[in-house]
Scaffold this motif. Structure first.
Motif, PDB file in Angstrom:
ATOM      1  N   THR A 114       9.133  -6.069  12.107  1.00 53.25           N
ATOM      2  CA  THR A 114       9.076  -4.664  12.503  1.00 53.25           C
ATOM      3  C   THR A 114       8.383  -3.900  11.371  1.00 53.25           C
ATOM      4  N   ASP A 115       8.184  -2.622  11.561  1.00 53.53           N
ATOM      5  CA  ASP A 115       7.596  -1.816  10.490  1.00 53.53           C
ATOM      6  C   ASP A 115       8.496  -1.777   9.262  1.00 53.53           C
ATOM      7  N   ASP A 116       9.784  -2.043   9.423  1.00 53.37           N
ATOM      8  CA  ASP A 116      10.692  -2.108   8.269  1.00 53.37           C
ATOM      9  C   ASP A 116      10.322  -3.262   7.337  1.00 53.37           C
ATOM     10  N   ASP A 117       9.836  -4.373   7.881  1.00 59.69           N
ATOM     11  CA  ASP A 117       9.378  -5.489   7.038  1.00 59.69           C
ATOM     12  C   ASP A 117       8.221  -5.030   6.150  1.00 59.69           C
ATOM     13  N   PHE A 118       7.290  -4.288   6.750  1.00 58.66           N
ATOM     14  CA  PHE A 118       6.154  -3.764   5.985  1.00 58.66           C
ATOM     15  C   PHE A 118       6.628  -2.799   4.904  1.00 58.66           C
ATOM     16  N   GLU A 119       7.501  -1.878   5.253  1.00 57.93           N
ATOM     17  CA  GLU A 119       7.995  -0.899   4.281  1.00 57.93           C
ATOM     18  C   GLU A 119       8.726  -1.586   3.127  1.00 57.93           C
ATOM     19  N   TYR A 120       9.480  -2.630   3.425  1.00 56.43           N
ATOM     20  CA  TYR A 120      10.179  -3.388   2.385  1.00 56.43           C
ATOM     21  C   TYR A 120       9.169  -4.061   1.448  1.00 56.43           C
ATOM     22  N   ALA A 121       8.165  -4.702   2.014  1.00 56.09           N
ATOM     23  CA  ALA A 121       7.134  -5.358   1.197  1.00 56.09           C
ATOM     24  C   ALA A 121       6.381  -4.329   0.360  1.00 56.09           C
ATOM     25  N   LYS A 122       6.058  -3.214   0.955  1.00 54.95           N
ATOM     26  CA  LYS A 122       5.341  -2.149   0.245  1.00 54.95           C
ATOM     27  C   LYS A 122       6.177  -1.625  -0.928  1.00 54.95           C
ATOM     28  N   MET A 123       7.485  -1.424  -0.702  1.00 54.04           N
ATOM     29  CA  MET A 123       8.381  -0.952  -1.752  1.00 54.04           C
ATOM     30  C   MET A 123       8.440  -1.971  -2.896  1.00 54.04           C
ATOM     31  N   LEU A 124       8.606  -3.248  -2.579  1.00 54.43           N
ATOM     32  CA  LEU A 124       8.712  -4.269  -3.620  1.00 54.43           C
ATOM     33  C   LEU A 124       7.414  -4.418  -4.407  1.00 54.43           C
ATOM     34  N   THR A 125       6.283  -4.368  -3.724  1.00 56.41           N
ATOM     35  CA  THR A 125       5.008  -4.548  -4.425  1.00 56.41           C
ATOM     36  C   THR A 125       4.644  -3.322  -5.259  1.00 56.41           C
ATOM     37  N   SER A 126       5.104  -2.142  -4.882  1.00 55.70           N
ATOM     38  CA  SER A 126       4.818  -0.945  -5.691  1.00 55.70           C
ATOM     39  C   SER A 126       5.684  -0.896  -6.923  1.00 55.70           C
ATOM     40  N   ASN A 127       6.797  -1.642  -6.936  1.00 56.04           N
ATOM     41  CA  ASN A 127       7.690  -1.692  -8.101  1.00 56.04           C
ATOM     42  C   ASN A 127       7.265  -2.745  -9.123  1.00 56.04           C
ATOM     43  N   GLN A 128       6.219  -3.480  -8.840  1.00 57.64           N
ATOM     44  CA  GLN A 128       5.796  -4.549  -9.762  1.00 57.64           C
ATOM     45  C   GLN A 128       4.731  -4.075 -10.699  1.00 57.64           C
TER      46      GLN A 128
END
Length: 128
Positions: A114-128
């Motif tokens: 779902t779009d939540d999977d994308f938002e989760y990935a986006k959040m994790l990659t922006s924190n790196q």
């Protein structure tokens, strides 16, 4: 006197394990380095579509084996998952995040993006 002889034959049933991906997100998704038992897959799932992949597996109760996956959304937001990662509802390598069904011979694990999977990935990659 008539006699009836019945021959019993053993049928060797093939067991089939299938991974089904449903993409309900608004993003195209690519998955690579997917390991189902001994087979690697490279999968592309367009937004709003689904795809399945699988192979023969051993026994009536096969073990879910999806040890590593690299997931890329729209060819720019990417995240790697492993079965050894911290549990997350978006980790596609964790069996509990899939639905499972079987008829005894055909084993199907389904993951819905779902779009939540994308938002989760986006959040994790922006924190790196």
């Amino acid at each position: 006197v008539s006699m009836l002889f019945l021959n019993s034959c053993l049928v060797d049933h093939a067991y089939y394990c299938e991974l089904k991906f449903i993409n309900e997100s608004s993003h195209d998704i690519s998955i690579s380095s997917v390991f189902l038992y001994t087979k690697d897959y490279k999968i592309k799932i367009n937004a709003g579509s689904n795809i399945s992949c699988g192979q023969e597996c051993d026994g009536e109760s096969p073990t879910f084996k999806f040890s590593r996956a690299d997931v890329c959304f729209d060819d720019n937001t990417a995240i790697s998952y492993s079965e050894l990662d911290e549990p997350s509802q978006y980790n596609i390598c964790i069996e509990e995040n899939w639905t499972y069904e079987t008829d005894g011979f055909h084993h199907i694990w389904t993951y819905t993006f779902t779009d939540d999977d994308f938002e989760y990935a986006k959040m994790l990659t922006s924190n790196q």
